[in-house]
Design an enzyme around this catalytic site. Structure first.
Site, PDB file in Angstrom:
ATOM      1  N   SER A  39       0.840  -1.202   0.000  1.00  0.00           N
ATOM      2  CA  SER A  39       0.000   0.000   0.000  1.00  0.00           C
ATOM      3  C   SER A  39       0.871   1.246   0.000  1.00  0.00           C
ATOM      4  O   SER A  39       1.986   1.238   0.548  1.00  0.00           O
ATOM      5  CB  SER A  39      -0.866  -0.020   1.262  1.00  0.00           C
ATOM      6  OG  SER A  39      -1.413   1.245   1.485  1.00  0.00           O
TER       7      SER A  39
ATOM      8  N   LYS B 187       1.914  -3.710   6.610  1.00  0.00           N
ATOM      9  CA  LYS B 187       2.346  -3.673   5.201  1.00  0.00           C
ATOM     10  C   LYS B 187       3.842  -3.382   5.124  1.00  0.00           C
ATOM     11  O   LYS B 187       4.576  -4.007   4.362  1.00  0.00           O
ATOM     12  CB  LYS B 187       1.556  -2.619   4.418  1.00  0.00           C
ATOM     13  CG  LYS B 187       0.077  -2.941   4.284  1.00  0.00           C
ATOM     14  CD  LYS B 187      -0.148  -4.170   3.432  1.00  0.00           C
ATOM     15  CE  LYS B 187      -1.599  -4.566   3.345  1.00  0.00           C
ATOM     16  NZ  LYS B 187      -1.822  -5.902   2.801  1.00  0.00           N
TER      17      LYS B 187
ATOM     18  N   TYR C  85      -2.246  -1.246  10.863  1.00  0.00           N
ATOM     19  CA  TYR C  85      -2.469  -1.769   9.503  1.00  0.00           C
ATOM     20  C   TYR C  85      -1.289  -1.399   8.603  1.00  0.00           C
ATOM     21  O   TYR C  85      -0.686  -2.250   7.944  1.00  0.00           O
ATOM     22  CB  TYR C  85      -3.782  -1.221   8.919  1.00  0.00           C
ATOM     23  CG  TYR C  85      -3.856  -1.418   7.424  1.00  0.00           C
ATOM     24  CD1 TYR C  85      -4.019  -2.694   6.894  1.00  0.00           C
ATOM     25  CD2 TYR C  85      -3.704  -0.347   6.536  1.00  0.00           C
ATOM     26  CE1 TYR C  85      -4.045  -2.886   5.508  1.00  0.00           C
ATOM     27  CE2 TYR C  85      -3.732  -0.534   5.168  1.00  0.00           C
ATOM     28  CZ  TYR C  85      -3.899  -1.810   4.658  1.00  0.00           C
ATOM     29  OH  TYR C  85      -3.910  -2.001   3.297  1.00  0.00           O
TER      30      TYR C  85
END
Ligand code: NAD
Ligand code: UDP
Length: 339
Positions: free
Chosen positions: A124, A153, A149
């Site tokens: 991302s 990544k 989150y």
């Protein structure tokens, strides 16, 4: 030989499966339906006119993974499975680290032990953190993520880079997505968020259909042309086509490559509201609300590396992104039917 698609019942996965099937690839889908419905699999079949195998399995279940790799001939994995809600990740960090990082490590161990060393990973733009200036390039510093989150990544990118350093028989593509929106042209598959959406486009479309009263615009005092946040929105079908190119790349080399998948153009929140109103013919009432923690003013990609090395570029514009989102929302006001 087949491509295993983890999280293939989800939003980006389902669109990618259709493009893989259209391109003639055999696919196998794995999903635990944590954030998706079985009906999306029926619709992938309907839209592609092709069949595929499906395993209901969790990527943290090593025995389940071994069973798949023992019974199937898998050449490469496209790894979408993961949890993705920023706010939820702040409330449940352990679940996010367990599912995203633990799950990816277990998946890669199973892949290694069965001699499958080709993976495309869903990363991302959030890995660029708060401090880089757009347009963001793949060689810019990563880290400084602002929520669990994003940190999953960032950490998975490091894990996969370490894996490649240790064993360069692996072939790895890290795809940094910008803001995927839109839906398949048919209006049969699209984004089906649980509860109140966190992201802008599903929130707008639920306001437009009357499920939510009003959009809150998180801040209009950013240093941007109209004061609202600027992002690089990309049509999910363009993103899906980027995966077809990326999996072809990993199947043809033994390298680790990182690619931005974005359009290179930034639009503000108000640009999106206005484009959506025009495409749908429906009003989208909004009010200005305080800034959201962790948001930055501007984030858009430099997508030139993917064009140069994969021959991929996004083709679909904002009008099409809004029209396709609206068709999906209008035809499926409550998302997919329950299983
Ligand atoms: P999604 O939630 O629609 O799809 C993810 C799928 O993975 C779901 O079907 C879910 O049931 C499944 N899944 C989750 N945990 C699993 C597990 N442990 N085992 C098996 N299946 C599991 O999300 P999406 O928007 O399609 O995103 C796909 C990937 O792309 C995710 O990794 C996400 O973090 C990443 N990504 C998404 C965006 C975005 O804006 N949508 C942006 C950047 C990156
Ligand atoms: N946004 C907003 N209202 C919402 C959701 C998002 O104003 O209900 C804004 C947000 O502040 C950002 C942009 O829309 O500027 C895109 O946010 P989203 O959560 O969709 O994606 P992000 O770029 O944060 O991953």
């Amino acid at each position: 030989m087949a491509i295993l698609v983890t999280g293939g019942a989800g939003y980006i996965g389902s669109h990618t499966c259709i493009e893989l099937l259209n391109a003639g690839y055999e696919i196998i889908i794995l999903d635990n339906f944590y954030n998706s419905k079985r009906e999306s699999l029926n619709r992938i079949k309907e839209l592609s006119g092709k069949d595929f195998k499906f395993y209901e399995c969790d990527i943290r279940d090593r025995k389940g993974l071994d069973n798949i790799f023992e019974n199937e001939k898998i050449e490469a994995v496209i790894h979408f499975a993961g949890l993705k809600a920023v706010g939820e990740s702040c409330r449940k960090p352990l679940e996010y680290y367990d599912n995203n990082i633990g799950g990816t490590v277990t998946l890669c161990q199973a892949m290694r032990d069965h001699g499958v060393k080709k993976i495309v990973f869903s990363s991302s733009a959030t890995v660029y953190g708060m401090n880089n200036i757009s347009p963001l390039r793949e060689d810019m510093q990563t880290g400084g993520t602002t929520n669990p989150y994003g940190t999953t990544k960032y950490m998975i990118e490091i894990i996969l880079q370490d894996l490649y350093k240790a064993d360069n028989e692996w072939s790895i593509a890290l795809l940094r997505y910008f803001n995927p929106i839109g839906a398949h042209k048919s209006g049969r598959i699209g984004e089906d968020p649980n509860g109140i959406p966190n992201n802008l486009m599903p929130y707008i479309s639920q306001v437009a259909i009357g499920k939510l009263p009003c959009l809150n615009i998180f801040g209009n005092d950013y240093d941007t042309p109209d004061g609202t946040g600027v992002r690089d929105y990309i049509h999910v079908v363009d993103l899906a086509l980027g995966h077809v190119k990326a999996v072809e790349k990993v199947m043809g080399c033994k390298e680790l490559n990182i690619y931005n998948l974005g359009t290179g153009t930034g639009y503000s929140v108000l640009d999106i509201v206005n484009a959506f109103k025009k495409a749908s013919g429906v009003d989208v009432p909004y009010k200005i609300a305080p800034r959201r923690d962790g948001d930055i003013a501007t984030c858009y990609s430099d997508p030139s590396k993917a064009l140069k090395e994969l021959g991929w570029k996004a083709e679909r514009g904002l009008e099409e992104m809004c029209e396709d989102t609206w068709r999906w929302q209008k035809n499926n006001p409550d998302g997919y039917p329950d299983d």
